[in-house]
Design a protein around this motif. Structure first.
Motif, PDB file in Angstrom:
ATOM      1  N   GLN A  21      -0.219 -44.264 -27.960  1.00  0.00           N
ATOM      2  CA  GLN A  21      -1.202 -45.326 -28.147  1.00  0.00           C
ATOM      3  C   GLN A  21      -1.127 -46.409 -27.078  1.00  0.00           C
ATOM      4  O   GLN A  21      -2.136 -47.032 -26.769  1.00  0.00           O
ATOM      5  N   LYS A  22       0.049 -46.651 -26.529  1.00  0.00           N
ATOM      6  CA  LYS A  22       0.207 -47.753 -25.574  1.00  0.00           C
ATOM      7  C   LYS A  22      -0.315 -47.370 -24.206  1.00  0.00           C
ATOM      8  O   LYS A  22      -0.132 -46.252 -23.743  1.00  0.00           O
ATOM      9  N   ARG A  23      -0.946 -48.323 -23.578  1.00  0.00           N
ATOM     10  CA  ARG A  23      -1.514 -48.129 -22.245  1.00  0.00           C
ATOM     11  C   ARG A  23      -0.455 -47.643 -21.260  1.00  0.00           C
ATOM     12  O   ARG A  23      -0.697 -46.712 -20.492  1.00  0.00           O
ATOM     13  N   SER A  24       0.714 -48.254 -21.285  1.00  0.00           N
ATOM     14  CA  SER A  24       1.777 -47.886 -20.344  1.00  0.00           C
ATOM     15  C   SER A  24       2.199 -46.429 -20.533  1.00  0.00           C
ATOM     16  O   SER A  24       2.452 -45.718 -19.554  1.00  0.00           O
ATOM     17  N   THR A  25       2.274 -45.973 -21.765  1.00  0.00           N
ATOM     18  CA  THR A  25       2.657 -44.588 -22.034  1.00  0.00           C
ATOM     19  C   THR A  25       1.610 -43.635 -21.492  1.00  0.00           C
ATOM     20  O   THR A  25       1.944 -42.639 -20.847  1.00  0.00           O
ATOM     21  N   ARG A  26       0.352 -43.932 -21.725  1.00  0.00           N
ATOM     22  CA  ARG A  26      -0.718 -43.054 -21.225  1.00  0.00           C
ATOM     23  C   ARG A  26      -0.764 -43.050 -19.700  1.00  0.00           C
ATOM     24  O   ARG A  26      -0.984 -42.008 -19.089  1.00  0.00           O
ATOM     25  N   ILE A  27      -0.548 -44.203 -19.090  1.00  0.00           N
ATOM     26  CA  ILE A  27      -0.534 -44.264 -17.625  1.00  0.00           C
ATOM     27  C   ILE A  27       0.615 -43.429 -17.071  1.00  0.00           C
ATOM     28  O   ILE A  27       0.436 -42.660 -16.113  1.00  0.00           O
ATOM     29  N   LEU A  28       1.794 -43.564 -17.660  1.00  0.00           N
ATOM     30  CA  LEU A  28       2.943 -42.786 -17.191  1.00  0.00           C
ATOM     31  C   LEU A  28       2.705 -41.290 -17.371  1.00  0.00           C
ATOM     32  O   LEU A  28       3.026 -40.489 -16.480  1.00  0.00           O
ATOM     33  N   HIS A  29       2.142 -40.884 -18.487  1.00  0.00           N
ATOM     34  CA  HIS A  29       1.808 -39.475 -18.690  1.00  0.00           C
ATOM     35  C   HIS A  29       0.792 -39.014 -17.650  1.00  0.00           C
ATOM     36  O   HIS A  29       0.917 -37.915 -17.102  1.00  0.00           O
ATOM     37  N   PHE A  30      -0.206 -39.819 -17.404  1.00  0.00           N
ATOM     38  CA  PHE A  30      -1.252 -39.462 -16.450  1.00  0.00           C
ATOM     39  C   PHE A  30      -0.662 -39.272 -15.053  1.00  0.00           C
ATOM     40  O   PHE A  30      -0.969 -38.293 -14.363  1.00  0.00           O
ATOM     41  N   ILE A  31       0.196 -40.192 -14.636  1.00  0.00           N
ATOM     42  CA  ILE A  31       0.832 -40.082 -13.322  1.00  0.00           C
ATOM     43  C   ILE A  31       1.700 -38.823 -13.260  1.00  0.00           C
ATOM     44  O   ILE A  31       1.611 -38.035 -12.308  1.00  0.00           O
ATOM     45  N   GLY A  32       2.525 -38.631 -14.266  1.00  0.00           N
ATOM     46  CA  GLY A  32       3.404 -37.462 -14.286  1.00  0.00           C
ATOM     47  C   GLY A  32       2.638 -36.157 -14.262  1.00  0.00           C
ATOM     48  O   GLY A  32       2.963 -35.242 -13.496  1.00  0.00           O
ATOM     49  N   THR A  33       1.607 -36.043 -15.081  1.00  0.00           N
ATOM     50  CA  THR A  33       0.812 -34.812 -15.127  1.00  0.00           C
ATOM     51  C   THR A  33       0.058 -34.604 -13.826  1.00  0.00           C
ATOM     52  O   THR A  33      -0.026 -33.480 -13.329  1.00  0.00           O
ATOM     53  N   GLY A  34      -0.457 -35.677 -13.256  1.00  0.00           N
ATOM     54  CA  GLY A  34      -1.121 -35.567 -11.955  1.00  0.00           C
ATOM     55  C   GLY A  34      -0.172 -35.063 -10.879  1.00  0.00           C
ATOM     56  O   GLY A  34      -0.526 -34.198 -10.057  1.00  0.00           O
ATOM     57  N   LEU A  35       1.060 -35.571 -10.882  1.00  0.00           N
ATOM     58  CA  LEU A  35       2.059 -35.115  -9.914  1.00  0.00           C
ATOM     59  C   LEU A  35       2.470 -33.667 -10.175  1.00  0.00           C
ATOM     60  O   LEU A  35       2.733 -32.911  -9.231  1.00  0.00           O
ATOM     61  N   VAL A  36       2.517 -33.269 -11.436  1.00  0.00           N
ATOM     62  CA  VAL A  36       2.805 -31.866 -11.774  1.00  0.00           C
ATOM     63  C   VAL A  36       1.727 -30.959 -11.179  1.00  0.00           C
ATOM     64  O   VAL A  36       2.030 -29.942 -10.550  1.00  0.00           O
ATOM     65  N   ILE A  37       0.484 -31.320 -11.379  1.00  0.00           N
ATOM     66  CA  ILE A  37      -0.630 -30.521 -10.858  1.00  0.00           C
ATOM     67  C   ILE A  37      -0.574 -30.467  -9.331  1.00  0.00           C
ATOM     68  O   ILE A  37      -0.692 -29.393  -8.729  1.00  0.00           O
ATOM     69  N   LEU A  38      -0.375 -31.614  -8.709  1.00  0.00           N
ATOM     70  CA  LEU A  38      -0.292 -31.676  -7.249  1.00  0.00           C
ATOM     71  C   LEU A  38       0.883 -30.838  -6.729  1.00  0.00           C
ATOM     72  O   LEU A  38       0.740 -30.079  -5.768  1.00  0.00           O
ATOM     73  N   SER A  39       2.034 -30.963  -7.360  1.00  0.00           N
ATOM     74  CA  SER A  39       3.212 -30.217  -6.946  1.00  0.00           C
ATOM     75  C   SER A  39       2.976 -28.707  -7.086  1.00  0.00           C
ATOM     76  O   SER A  39       3.384 -27.925  -6.218  1.00  0.00           O
ATOM     77  N   PHE A  40       2.312 -28.297  -8.145  1.00  0.00           N
ATOM     78  CA  PHE A  40       2.025 -26.878  -8.336  1.00  0.00           C
ATOM     79  C   PHE A  40       1.065 -26.367  -7.263  1.00  0.00           C
ATOM     80  O   PHE A  40       1.256 -25.271  -6.718  1.00  0.00           O
ATOM     81  N   ILE A  41       0.056 -27.150  -6.939  1.00  0.00           N
ATOM     82  CA  ILE A  41      -0.895 -26.756  -5.887  1.00  0.00           C
ATOM     83  C   ILE A  41      -0.177 -26.619  -4.547  1.00  0.00           C
ATOM     84  O   ILE A  41      -0.379 -25.637  -3.821  1.00  0.00           O
ATOM     85  N   VAL A  42       0.673 -27.586  -4.222  1.00  0.00           N
ATOM     86  CA  VAL A  42       1.428 -27.520  -2.962  1.00  0.00           C
ATOM     87  C   VAL A  42       2.348 -26.303  -2.965  1.00  0.00           C
ATOM     88  O   VAL A  42       2.479 -25.614  -1.952  1.00  0.00           O
ATOM     89  N   ASN A  48       6.830 -23.030  -1.138  1.00  0.00           N
ATOM     90  CA  ASN A  48       8.102 -23.747  -1.050  1.00  0.00           C
ATOM     91  C   ASN A  48       8.556 -24.019  -2.482  1.00  0.00           C
ATOM     92  O   ASN A  48       7.959 -24.823  -3.194  1.00  0.00           O
ATOM     93  N   TRP A  49       9.645 -23.362  -2.900  1.00  0.00           N
ATOM     94  CA  TRP A  49      10.104 -23.411  -4.284  1.00  0.00           C
ATOM     95  C   TRP A  49      10.549 -24.786  -4.730  1.00  0.00           C
ATOM     96  O   TRP A  49      10.626 -25.052  -5.920  1.00  0.00           O
ATOM     97  N   ARG A  50      10.846 -25.679  -3.792  1.00  0.00           N
ATOM     98  CA  ARG A  50      11.237 -27.040  -4.190  1.00  0.00           C
ATOM     99  C   ARG A  50      10.111 -27.738  -4.942  1.00  0.00           C
ATOM    100  O   ARG A  50      10.360 -28.498  -5.874  1.00  0.00           O
ATOM    101  N   PHE A  51       8.872 -27.478  -4.544  1.00  0.00           N
ATOM    102  CA  PHE A  51       7.739 -28.093  -5.239  1.00  0.00           C
ATOM    103  C   PHE A  51       7.602 -27.557  -6.656  1.00  0.00           C
ATOM    104  O   PHE A  51       7.186 -28.273  -7.556  1.00  0.00           O
ATOM    105  N   PHE A  52       7.969 -26.306  -6.847  1.00  0.00           N
ATOM    106  CA  PHE A  52       7.944 -25.722  -8.186  1.00  0.00           C
ATOM    107  C   PHE A  52       9.114 -26.238  -9.022  1.00  0.00           C
ATOM    108  O   PHE A  52       8.966 -26.526 -10.205  1.00  0.00           O
ATOM    109  N   ALA A  53      10.260 -26.366  -8.405  1.00  0.00           N
ATOM    110  CA  ALA A  53      11.478 -26.781  -9.109  1.00  0.00           C
ATOM    111  C   ALA A  53      11.396 -28.200  -9.660  1.00  0.00           C
ATOM    112  O   ALA A  53      11.998 -28.495 -10.690  1.00  0.00           O
ATOM    113  N   VAL A  54      10.651 -29.083  -9.000  1.00  0.00           N
ATOM    114  CA  VAL A  54      10.586 -30.482  -9.454  1.00  0.00           C
ATOM    115  C   VAL A  54       9.551 -30.706 -10.558  1.00  0.00           C
ATOM    116  O   VAL A  54       9.490 -31.792 -11.126  1.00  0.00           O
ATOM    117  N   ILE A  55       8.771 -29.693 -10.883  1.00  0.00           N
ATOM    118  CA  ILE A  55       7.721 -29.853 -11.897  1.00  0.00           C
ATOM    119  C   ILE A  55       8.264 -30.384 -13.228  1.00  0.00           C
ATOM    120  O   ILE A  55       7.713 -31.353 -13.762  1.00  0.00           O
TER     121      ILE A  55
END
Length: 103
Positions: A21-42, A48-55
């Motif tokens: 419910q909290k804005r900060s929680t949703r923002i953190l989830h959004f950033i994390g999920t966005g980085l997961v998607i970006l890391s998977f695409i890279v 490069n397995w390092r991008f997969f390993a940090v997901i």
């Protein structure tokens, strides 16, 4: 009183949103999920397995900070890992497309 048992993603998702419910929680989830998607695409582009390993670190790291420090609840992924993962991507998409608000 025991917690409700969820047997479908459709039934689980409203509960998932209530735990974010909290804005900060949703923002953190959004950033994390966005980085997961970006890391998977890279990873797919470079193989490069390092991008997969940090997901997991990217996804869980940002989310757990939100839960433990802001929302002050236990992440639902401990009990419902599949529904939680699917719900995280649904929430990401709904935030991105403004179907729901950050807070």
């Amino acid at each position: 009183m025991s917690q409700k048992e969820y047997t479908s993603l459709r039934a689980f998702y409203p509960y998932y949103l209530s735990e974010h419910q909290k804005r900060s929680t949703r923002i953190l989830h959004f950033i994390g999920t966005g980085l997961v998607i970006l890391s998977f695409i890279v990873f797919v582009i470079t193989l490069n397995w390092r991008f997969f390993a940090v997901i997991p670190l990217l996804g869980y790291g940002f989310a757990w900070v939100g839960h433990f420090f802001f929302e002050k609840n236990k992440p639902a992924t401990f009990k419902y890992p599949g529904y939680s993962l699917a719900s995280d991507f649904i929430m990401f998409w709904q935030l991105l497309t403004r179907q729901i608000q950050f807070g």
